[in-house]
Scaffold this active site. Structure first.
Site, PDB file in Angstrom:
ATOM      1  N   CYS A 129      51.933  36.864  25.770  1.00 10.10           N
ATOM      2  CA  CYS A 129      52.312  38.231  26.169  1.00 10.10           C
ATOM      3  C   CYS A 129      51.856  38.574  27.587  1.00 10.10           C
ATOM      4  O   CYS A 129      52.301  39.565  28.159  1.00 10.10           O
ATOM      5  CB  CYS A 129      51.727  39.250  25.197  1.00 10.10           C
ATOM      6  SG  CYS A 129      52.240  38.978  23.509  1.00 10.10           S
ATOM      7  N   HIS A 269      50.885  46.523  28.149  1.00 10.56           N
ATOM      8  CA  HIS A 269      51.607  45.693  27.182  1.00 10.56           C
ATOM      9  C   HIS A 269      51.921  46.548  25.952  1.00 10.56           C
ATOM     10  O   HIS A 269      51.045  47.241  25.433  1.00 10.56           O
ATOM     11  CB  HIS A 269      50.749  44.489  26.808  1.00 10.56           C
ATOM     12  CG  HIS A 269      51.360  43.646  25.736  1.00 10.56           C
ATOM     13  ND1 HIS A 269      52.694  43.290  25.749  1.00 10.56           N
ATOM     14  CD2 HIS A 269      50.829  43.084  24.614  1.00 10.56           C
ATOM     15  CE1 HIS A 269      52.955  42.558  24.685  1.00 10.56           C
ATOM     16  NE2 HIS A 269      51.843  42.420  23.977  1.00 10.56           N
ATOM     17  N   ASN A 299      56.985  44.860  20.040  1.00 11.07           N
ATOM     18  CA  ASN A 299      56.287  43.963  20.956  1.00 11.07           C
ATOM     19  C   ASN A 299      57.241  42.834  21.367  1.00 11.07           C
ATOM     20  O   ASN A 299      57.620  42.015  20.534  1.00 11.07           O
ATOM     21  CB  ASN A 299      55.050  43.412  20.232  1.00 11.07           C
ATOM     22  CG  ASN A 299      54.232  42.469  21.098  1.00 11.07           C
ATOM     23  OD1 ASN A 299      54.674  42.027  22.151  1.00 11.07           O
ATOM     24  ND2 ASN A 299      53.035  42.145  20.629  1.00 11.07           N
TER      25      ASN A 299
HETATM   26  O1  UT7 Z   1      50.947  40.932  21.693  1.00 10.19           O
HETATM   27  C1  UT7 Z   1      49.806  40.227  21.355  1.00 10.19           C
HETATM   28  C2  UT7 Z   1      48.766  41.074  20.882  1.00 10.19           C
HETATM   29  N1  UT7 Z   1      48.996  41.543  19.529  1.00 10.19           N
HETATM   30  C3  UT7 Z   1      48.441  42.666  19.193  1.00 10.19           C
HETATM   31  O2  UT7 Z   1      47.884  43.293  20.039  1.00 10.19           O
HETATM   32  C4  UT7 Z   1      48.449  43.110  17.759  1.00 10.19           C
HETATM   33  C5  UT7 Z   1      47.066  43.608  17.417  1.00 10.19           C
HETATM   34  N2  UT7 Z   1      46.886  44.087  16.063  1.00 10.19           N
HETATM   35  C6  UT7 Z   1      47.498  45.193  15.574  1.00 10.19           C
HETATM   36  O3  UT7 Z   1      48.325  45.791  16.227  1.00 10.19           O
HETATM   37  C7  UT7 Z   1      47.087  45.686  14.215  1.00 10.19           C
HETATM   38  O4  UT7 Z   1      45.942  44.988  13.777  1.00 10.19           O
HETATM   39  C8  UT7 Z   1      48.202  45.559  13.129  1.00 10.19           C
HETATM   40  C9  UT7 Z   1      49.295  46.571  13.411  1.00 10.19           C
HETATM   41  C10 UT7 Z   1      48.774  44.164  13.129  1.00 10.19           C
HETATM   42  C11 UT7 Z   1      47.640  45.863  11.757  1.00 10.19           C
HETATM   43  O5  UT7 Z   1      47.025  47.143  11.746  1.00 10.19           O
HETATM   44  P1  UT7 Z   1      45.580  47.334  11.055  1.00 10.19           P
HETATM   45  O6  UT7 Z   1      45.258  48.770  11.147  1.00 10.19           O
HETATM   46  O7  UT7 Z   1      44.648  46.370  11.746  1.00 10.19           O
HETATM   47  O8  UT7 Z   1      45.863  46.962   9.560  1.00 10.19           O
HETATM   48  P2  UT7 Z   1      45.262  45.776   8.680  1.00 10.19           P
HETATM   49  O9  UT7 Z   1      45.751  44.469   9.145  1.00 10.19           O
HETATM   50  O10 UT7 Z   1      43.797  45.965   8.548  1.00 10.19           O
HETATM   51  O11 UT7 Z   1      45.897  46.106   7.296  1.00 10.19           O
HETATM   52  C12 UT7 Z   1      45.556  47.291   6.592  1.00 10.19           C
HETATM   53  C13 UT7 Z   1      46.318  47.280   5.280  1.00 10.19           C
HETATM   54  C14 UT7 Z   1      46.190  45.963   4.516  1.00 10.19           C
HETATM   55  O12 UT7 Z   1      46.134  46.274   3.145  1.00 10.19           O
HETATM   56  P3  UT7 Z   1      44.737  46.267   2.343  1.00 10.19           P
HETATM   57  O13 UT7 Z   1      44.201  44.875   2.502  1.00 10.19           O
HETATM   58  O14 UT7 Z   1      43.884  47.291   3.028  1.00 10.19           O
HETATM   59  O15 UT7 Z   1      45.134  46.634   0.955  1.00 10.19           O
HETATM   60  C15 UT7 Z   1      47.482  45.256   4.808  1.00 10.19           C
HETATM   61  O16 UT7 Z   1      47.841  44.361   3.783  1.00 10.19           O
HETATM   62  O17 UT7 Z   1      47.723  47.433   5.557  1.00 10.19           O
HETATM   63  C16 UT7 Z   1      48.446  46.395   4.887  1.00 10.19           C
HETATM   64  N3  UT7 Z   1      49.615  46.080   5.678  1.00 10.19           N
HETATM   65  C17 UT7 Z   1      50.788  46.732   5.511  1.00 10.19           C
HETATM   66  N4  UT7 Z   1      51.168  47.712   4.701  1.00 10.19           N
HETATM   67  C18 UT7 Z   1      52.430  48.165   4.798  1.00 10.19           C
HETATM   68  C19 UT7 Z   1      49.744  45.159   6.666  1.00 10.19           C
HETATM   69  N5  UT7 Z   1      50.996  45.187   7.150  1.00 10.19           N
HETATM   70  C20 UT7 Z   1      51.666  46.152   6.455  1.00 10.19           C
HETATM   71  C21 UT7 Z   1      52.967  46.649   6.517  1.00 10.19           C
HETATM   72  N6  UT7 Z   1      53.303  47.658   5.674  1.00 10.19           N
HETATM   73  N7  UT7 Z   1      53.882  46.186   7.382  1.00 10.19           N
END
Ligand code: UT7
Length: 342
Positions: A129, A269, A299
């Site tokens: 990225c 980004h 993204n």
């Molecule tokens: O371009 C390169 C750089 N990339 C990035 O910068 C991405 C960086 N990371 C992020 O943007 C975030 O970490 C995410 C958007 C990917 C995830 O957000 P988060 O607040 O860190 O959520 P999480 O991964 O901790 O997930 C929280 C909960 C989980 O459920 P449990 O384990 O708490 O029951 C996930 O399974 O949300 C769940 N979850 C979803 N729920 C509904 C993960 N994806 C989804 C989804 N819909 N699409």
């Protein structure tokens, strides 16, 4: 009007009288829109979750027969049209991508053919990225050293081909598209003042695609195991992104002896609205200084800030003479911050 007292770090490196400006920009996104409501039908997710956790409402998906080089060529043609540059004038094409059409030849060579830039040398770079700013800095070096007069820099991705459409953790985040910039020396302009680039290979396992390279070439087993899809530790990537982008911005401002209030437009980004807000907060930027379009495209990796810059210019948010700060972060890990006198 932007207050414009700054230091040009390039002048200290023996480049007095020479600068590298972005003459024009252009971008292209595919026609097909994939909304959060569409994704609700594919995986267990909701519009509310995607919007509140990422800020993304929809993304663009390239057609099956539309490749990274096609989108790159479209963006390049729009950038050339905006400044009246002819294909024969282009000396060098650099394409930043992690989704090339093929392992080889480079996507840049395919773009060279598609736009008819017969005189141009061409190569790809891969900094995930962060690729567009890495490519800008490389192109800038060729202009400053007087090796080339006109360089075409492109960030282009067809991420829809490496996303696992059954994995809700990643498939809601990414989109396809391309952005391009034409670089030239412009008299009486400072252009690209500085680019602070960094990398941390210790954390290469936070965001990667294991299959398809020499470590794990494509076999029936590798495909069955889904090794040709990207994998990401979202939480760790998030934390590293905020820290690295903040540090890179501070360093870029320091080098130019600039204060954030002097920056007209911050183009980060476009990965996650919460990352953008956290970085904006830490660097002391006002929300109205920060350009955001990830709600429309998600993204798009190396294309992300290139598309955003083109939109900011077309919308009149960025005008000639303004100071623009671009900051990126991605797999590698890699990051970069650049300051441009537009
Ligand atoms: O371009 C390169 C750089 N990339 C990035 O910068 C991405 C960086 N990371 C992020 O943007 C975030 O970490 C995410 C958007 C990917 C995830 O957000 P988060 O607040 O860190 O959520 P999480 O991964 O901790 O997930 C929280 C909960 C989980 O459920 P449990 O384990 O708490 O029951 C996930 O399974 O949300 C769940 N979850 C979803 N729920 C509904 C993960 N994806 C989804 C989804 N819909 N699409």
């Amino acid at each position: 009007m932007t207050a414009k007292r700054f230091k040009n770090p390039r002048a200290e490196h023996g480049f007095q009288g020479r600068s590298c400006s972005i003459l024009s920009v252009g971008s292209y996104v595919p026609e097909k829109v994939l909304t959060n409501a569409d994704l609700e039908k594919l995986v267990e997710t909701t519009d509310d979750w995607i919007t509140s956790r990422t800020g993304i409402k929809e993304r663009r998906i390239a057609a099956e027969n539309e490749f990274t080089s096609d989108m790159a060529a479209m963006a390049a043609q729009r950038a050339m049209h905006a400044s009246g540059i002819k294909p024969e004038q282009i000396d060098l094409i650099i394409v930043a991508t992690l989704t090339p059409d093929m392992m080889f030849p480079s996507t840049a060579c395919l773009v060279q053919q598609k736009i008819g830039a017969k005189r141009a040398a061409a190569f790809d770079i891969e900094a995930a990225c962060s690729g567009f700013i890495y490519a800008l800095e490389i192109g800038q070096q060729f202009i400053m050293s007087r090796t080339y007069e006109t360089v075409l820099v492109i960030g282009a991705e067809k991420l829809s081909t490496i996303v696992d459409w059954t994995d809700r953790n990643t498939c809601v985040l990414f989109g396809d598209g391309a952005g391009a910039a034409i670089l030239q020396h412009r008299p009486n302009a400072h252009g690209l003042l500085t680019a602070c680039m960094g990398a941390d290979g210790e954390k290469s396992d936070l965001l990667f695609m294991p299959g398809g390279g020499s470590m794990c070439p494509a076999t029936k087993n590798s495909v069955a195991a889904g090794l040709h899809y990207l994998r990401m530790d979202g939480k760790e990537t998030f934390k590293n992104a905020v820290n690295a982008m903040h540090t890179a911005v501070k360093e870029a401002l320091r080098r130019c002896e600039l204060d954030i209030t002097q920056i007209k437009c911050v183009i980060p980004h476009q990965a996650n609205r919460r990352i953008i807000e956290a970085v904006g907060d830490r660097i002391g930027a006002r929300p109205d200084q920060v350009f955001v379009n990830l709600n429309k495209y998600g993204n798009t990796s190396a294309a992300s800030v290139a598309i955003a810059l083109d939109e900011a210019v077309r919308e009149g948010v960025v005008q000639r003479g303004d100071l623009v700060l671009m900051v990126v972060f991605g797999a590698g890990l890699t990051w970069a911050a650049a300051i441009i006198e537009w």
